[in-house]
Design a protein around this motif. Structure first.
Motif, PDB file in Angstrom:
ATOM      1  N   ILE A  26      48.638  18.213  37.917  1.00 48.83           N
ATOM      2  CA  ILE A  26      47.667  18.015  39.000  1.00 48.83           C
ATOM      3  C   ILE A  26      48.381  17.945  40.349  1.00 48.83           C
ATOM      4  N   ALA A  27      49.534  17.265  40.388  1.00 53.11           N
ATOM      5  CA  ALA A  27      50.303  17.186  41.633  1.00 53.11           C
ATOM      6  C   ALA A  27      50.770  18.573  42.074  1.00 53.11           C
ATOM      7  N   VAL A  28      51.207  19.399  41.132  1.00 56.11           N
ATOM      8  CA  VAL A  28      51.639  20.756  41.475  1.00 56.11           C
ATOM      9  C   VAL A  28      50.451  21.574  41.972  1.00 56.11           C
ATOM     10  N   ILE A  29      49.325  21.478  41.282  1.00 55.07           N
ATOM     11  CA  ILE A  29      48.121  22.210  41.708  1.00 55.07           C
ATOM     12  C   ILE A  29      47.740  21.793  43.119  1.00 55.07           C
ATOM     13  N   ALA A  30      47.722  20.480  43.378  1.00 50.14           N
ATOM     14  CA  ALA A  30      47.354  19.978  44.709  1.00 50.14           C
ATOM     15  C   ALA A  30      48.362  20.404  45.770  1.00 50.14           C
ATOM     16  N   SER A  31      49.632  20.463  45.416  1.00 46.12           N
ATOM     17  CA  SER A  31      50.682  20.819  46.375  1.00 46.12           C
ATOM     18  C   SER A  31      50.657  22.287  46.783  1.00 46.12           C
ATOM     19  N   PHE A  32      50.088  23.130  45.951  1.00 49.03           N
ATOM     20  CA  PHE A  32      50.118  24.567  46.226  1.00 49.03           C
ATOM     21  C   PHE A  32      48.740  25.136  46.564  1.00 49.03           C
ATOM     22  N   THR A  33      47.808  24.279  46.963  1.00 47.22           N
ATOM     23  CA  THR A  33      46.479  24.798  47.320  1.00 47.22           C
ATOM     24  C   THR A  33      46.544  25.717  48.535  1.00 47.22           C
ATOM     25  N   TRP A  75      48.602  28.020  48.920  1.00 47.45           N
ATOM     26  CA  TRP A  75      48.920  29.330  48.358  1.00 47.45           C
ATOM     27  C   TRP A  75      47.768  29.848  47.504  1.00 47.45           C
ATOM     28  N   THR A  76      47.195  28.992  46.669  1.00 46.57           N
ATOM     29  CA  THR A  76      46.184  29.437  45.705  1.00 46.57           C
ATOM     30  C   THR A  76      44.763  29.316  46.225  1.00 46.57           C
ATOM     31  N   GLY A  77      44.560  28.549  47.284  1.00 44.29           N
ATOM     32  CA  GLY A  77      43.230  28.370  47.864  1.00 44.29           C
ATOM     33  C   GLY A  77      42.864  26.899  47.910  1.00 44.29           C
ATOM     34  N   ASP A 113      39.183  26.819  39.855  1.00 40.92           N
ATOM     35  CA  ASP A 113      39.748  28.000  39.201  1.00 40.92           C
ATOM     36  C   ASP A 113      41.182  27.736  38.745  1.00 40.92           C
ATOM     37  N   ASP A 114      41.977  27.093  39.595  1.00 43.36           N
ATOM     38  CA  ASP A 114      43.356  26.753  39.221  1.00 43.36           C
ATOM     39  C   ASP A 114      43.383  25.842  37.994  1.00 43.36           C
ATOM     40  N   VAL A 148      47.722  37.439  13.974  1.00 43.66           N
ATOM     41  CA  VAL A 148      49.049  37.741  14.520  1.00 43.66           C
ATOM     42  C   VAL A 148      49.036  39.153  15.111  1.00 43.66           C
ATOM     43  N   ILE A 149      48.492  40.111  14.360  1.00 43.50           N
ATOM     44  CA  ILE A 149      48.412  41.490  14.843  1.00 43.50           C
ATOM     45  C   ILE A 149      47.615  41.564  16.145  1.00 43.50           C
ATOM     46  N   LEU A 150      46.431  40.947  16.171  1.00 41.13           N
ATOM     47  CA  LEU A 150      45.563  41.032  17.346  1.00 41.13           C
ATOM     48  C   LEU A 150      46.132  40.272  18.543  1.00 41.13           C
ATOM     49  N   SER A 151      46.954  39.256  18.279  1.00 45.65           N
ATOM     50  CA  SER A 151      47.498  38.463  19.387  1.00 45.65           C
ATOM     51  C   SER A 151      48.389  39.307  20.302  1.00 45.65           C
ATOM     52  N   LEU A 152      49.064  40.298  19.761  1.00 45.57           N
ATOM     53  CA  LEU A 152      49.996  41.080  20.576  1.00 45.57           C
ATOM     54  C   LEU A 152      49.279  41.944  21.618  1.00 45.57           C
ATOM     55  N   PRO A 153      48.273  42.750  21.246  1.00 46.82           N
ATOM     56  CA  PRO A 153      47.547  43.464  22.304  1.00 46.82           C
ATOM     57  C   PRO A 153      46.713  42.523  23.171  1.00 46.82           C
ATOM     58  N   MET A 154      46.247  41.409  22.598  1.00 41.24           N
ATOM     59  CA  MET A 154      45.482  40.436  23.388  1.00 41.24           C
ATOM     60  C   MET A 154      46.344  39.886  24.514  1.00 41.24           C
ATOM     61  N   PHE A 155      47.601  39.541  24.216  1.00 43.45           N
ATOM     62  CA  PHE A 155      48.510  39.053  25.260  1.00 43.45           C
ATOM     63  C   PHE A 155      48.663  40.083  26.368  1.00 43.45           C
ATOM     64  N   TYR A 156      48.878  41.325  25.991  1.00 48.61           N
ATOM     65  CA  TYR A 156      49.043  42.368  27.007  1.00 48.61           C
ATOM     66  C   TYR A 156      47.797  42.437  27.896  1.00 48.61           C
ATOM     67  N   ALA A 157      46.625  42.451  27.276  1.00 47.69           N
ATOM     68  CA  ALA A 157      45.385  42.553  28.053  1.00 47.69           C
ATOM     69  C   ALA A 157      45.222  41.368  29.000  1.00 47.69           C
ATOM     70  N   MET A 158      45.497  40.184  28.507  1.00 45.07           N
ATOM     71  CA  MET A 158      45.310  38.987  29.331  1.00 45.07           C
ATOM     72  C   MET A 158      46.290  38.934  30.514  1.00 45.07           C
ATOM     73  N   VAL A 159      47.529  39.292  30.240  1.00 45.33           N
ATOM     74  CA  VAL A 159      48.556  39.190  31.285  1.00 45.33           C
ATOM     75  C   VAL A 159      48.448  40.325  32.287  1.00 45.33           C
ATOM     76  N   SER A 160      48.017  41.488  31.852  1.00 43.22           N
ATOM     77  CA  SER A 160      48.069  42.676  32.697  1.00 43.22           C
ATOM     78  C   SER A 160      46.802  42.989  33.463  1.00 43.22           C
ATOM     79  N   ALA A 161      45.695  42.330  33.166  1.00 43.27           N
ATOM     80  CA  ALA A 161      44.434  42.662  33.836  1.00 43.27           C
ATOM     81  C   ALA A 161      44.490  42.318  35.320  1.00 43.27           C
ATOM     82  N   ASN A 162      45.208  41.243  35.682  1.00 44.54           N
ATOM     83  CA  ASN A 162      45.410  40.861  37.082  1.00 44.54           C
ATOM     84  C   ASN A 162      44.116  40.745  37.885  1.00 44.54           C
ATOM     85  N   LEU A 163      43.155  40.040  37.347  1.00 47.72           N
ATOM     86  CA  LEU A 163      41.907  39.805  38.068  1.00 47.72           C
ATOM     87  C   LEU A 163      41.996  38.458  38.767  1.00 47.72           C
ATOM     88  N   GLY A 164      41.414  38.371  39.967  1.00 48.18           N
ATOM     89  CA  GLY A 164      41.509  37.152  40.765  1.00 48.18           C
ATOM     90  C   GLY A 164      40.826  35.958  40.195  1.00 48.18           C
TER      91      GLY A 164
END
Length: 196
Positions: free
Chosen positions: A20-27, A29-31, A39-40, A180-196
């Motif tokens: 919480i302290a980190v979130i509050a300290s970087f508002t 930057w993040t809004g 959202d944070d 386990v199989i589905l987790s690998l493409p799921m990780f890629y999708a989650m990390v790479s979508a880059n939505l705000g």
């Protein structure tokens, strides 16, 4: 110090306060608006629950399941009677809260329905995150509706014949390895979508 670090709840509380302290300290930057802070917090919770869920998925598949045949029969009750039920508690609730916080983030930011319905344009971030969301929903469904009911039989948490326990074991294994199989493409999708 031993008393502090011996108390998991206190350690988690300290970590939460620091987060919480980190979130509050970087508002700056993040809004700074309440919406941005919410959202944070949701993103932090989503990541936390996701690490719990997928970390335990990998623990079960990489460590516990392959090691069980090597454990002497007289020691297996320690795993099946104590460790596995605790692991499965955090595993299934990690899955649930990962999906719920992910959906909250998507709808909070206005792309939830579009992502779930693949209403992006071709191979864009909306469709990519939608794919990741659906993979996570399928995986969480496996946890709650396939793996957990089978494990309750296997671990003797519900009445089951030896035959029912024997039938439940490969069902749980297949669903878990599917995750386990589905987790690998799921990780890629989650990390790479880059939505705000």
């Amino acid at each position: 110090m031993a008393k502090l670090f011996g108390n998991l709840h206190l350690v988690l509380l300290i970590g939460l306060v620091l987060a919480i302290a980190v979130i509050a300290s970087f508002t700056g930057w993040t809004g700074e608006s309440a919406r941005d802070v919410a959202d944070d917090v949701m993103r932090w919770l989503h990541l936390f629950f996701g690490v719990v869920w997928i970390g335990l998925l990998y623990y079960l598949n990489f460590v516990q399941v392959p090691t069980m045949p090597k454990i002497p029969a007289e020691l297996k009750k320690g795993v099946t009677g104590y460790i596995a039920p605790a692991v499965l508690f955090f595993f299934r609730y990690g899955a649930l809260f990962t999906v719920l916080t992910g959906l909250a983030i998507a709808f909070h930011n206005g792309y939830g329905a579009d992502a779930l319905l693949f209403r992006g344009v071709g191979a864009d971030g909306i469709n990519l995150i939608g794919l990741g969301m659906w993979l996570a929903i399928i995986m969480a469904s496996n946890v709650w509706f396939v793996i957990w009911p089978a494990q309750k039989k296997i671990l003797g948490l519900v009445e089951a014949t030896d035959e029912a326990k024997a039938k439940a074991a490969p069902v749980a294994l297949i669903a878990s390895r599917t995750n386990v199989i589905l987790s690998l493409p799921m990780f890629y999708a989650m990390v790479s979508a880059n939505l705000g």
